[in-house]
Design an enzyme around this catalytic site. Sequence first.
Site, PDB file in Angstrom:
ATOM      1  N   LYS A 174      46.139  44.569  42.958  1.00  0.00           N
ATOM      2  CA  LYS A 174      45.975  43.821  41.706  1.00  0.00           C
ATOM      3  C   LYS A 174      47.330  43.602  41.055  1.00  0.00           C
ATOM      4  CE  LYS A 174      43.264  43.730  37.438  1.00  0.00           C
ATOM      5  NZ  LYS A 174      42.895  42.313  37.668  1.00  0.00           N
ATOM      6  N   HIS A 201      41.469  49.985  39.637  1.00  0.00           N
ATOM      7  CA  HIS A 201      41.391  48.852  40.556  1.00  0.00           C
ATOM      8  C   HIS A 201      42.115  49.160  41.867  1.00  0.00           C
ATOM      9  CE1 HIS A 201      40.167  46.581  36.971  1.00  0.00           C
ATOM     10  NE2 HIS A 201      39.721  45.657  37.804  1.00  0.00           N
TER      11      HIS A 201
END
Length: 245
Positions: A136, A132
Amino acid sequence: MRVGVLGARGKVGATMVAGVEAADDLTFTTGVDAGDSLSALVDSDTEVVIDFTHPSVVMDNLKFLIDNGIHAVVGTTGFTDERLDQVREWLAATPGASVLIAPNFAIGAVLSMHFAQQAAKYFESVEVIELHHPHKADAPSGTAMRTARLIAEARKGMPPNPDATSTGLDGARGADVDGVPVHSVRLAGLVAHQEVLFGTMGETLTIRHDSIDRTSFVPGVLLAVRKIRERPGLTIGIEPLLDLK
């Protein structure tokens, strides 16, 4: 249907606003962000709220929405079993509102989890790698956690992953989620990606999904918005809406 968005100025939230506004059968009512009053959702007669905020505020958001009879479609991550139980308690005490919480709304990601669960019992080894963007907040991702748990459920009664590792740095073998190693990568330039790697004698299988743009979440979110009133109480994931067998 009248739809509001929590986290409307965030990257995902802004994408959700655009998705709602583009839908002929939905009306965008209001966007709420940090520092704004949640009462704007009540004042605008919002029926369903899409929440893409932060784990630190999502529970307060849900309590407000449930207390006011507003349905919620939640993409915010960080839900533990204890948090889910709390949401169930609130819903039981205040019938009339429904909540759907999904670790991932991308149809391809949901299908990849389904495929991984189907494949799990045929391979002796399995590991999950989720990748990601560096902003995040949680690791492993909610999608990776759910994938690992689905795999573990499918592998009940099977021997654990073969692994002779006896020395090494802490964390080098990833997090253990119900016996499934899960590895998290955070890298600039990424959005949301996941690989499930299976192995057995003489062969491997890789199931990979890539969300290359946040618009990949819109179809699943809008499906949940349209179906939420048909599902009283708490629903986890959009799988029940896709008629997966």
